[in-house]
Design a protein around this motif. Structure first.
Motif: not given
Length: 68
Positions: A22-29, A54-55, A57-61
């Protein structure tokens, strides 16, 4: 029916993957313990790679089959 408890490491990996996708930062761990943080971070890295490819939805799965 009882839910089967999942391994904490796989749960952290999957949450890290979702965050990276989802594009969140790694600092949000959310984890501070070094051993558990490494699982979240490795999932986050794979999620970011999927995001950059560019994945979604289904392609991410397909990139991470443990998300089904």
């Amino acid at each position: 029916m009882k839910k089967q408890k999942r391994d904490r490491t796989s749960t952290l990996f999957n949450r890290g993957f979702q965050a990276g996708l989802s594009g969140k930062s790694q600092s949000e761990c959310p984890v501070q313990a070094t051993e558990l943080r490494s699982h979240w971070m490795s999932g986050w890295r794979e999620g970011r790679e999927a995001h950059w490819s560019g994945m979604s939805g289904v392609s991410a799965i397909q990139a991470n089959p443990s998300l089904h």
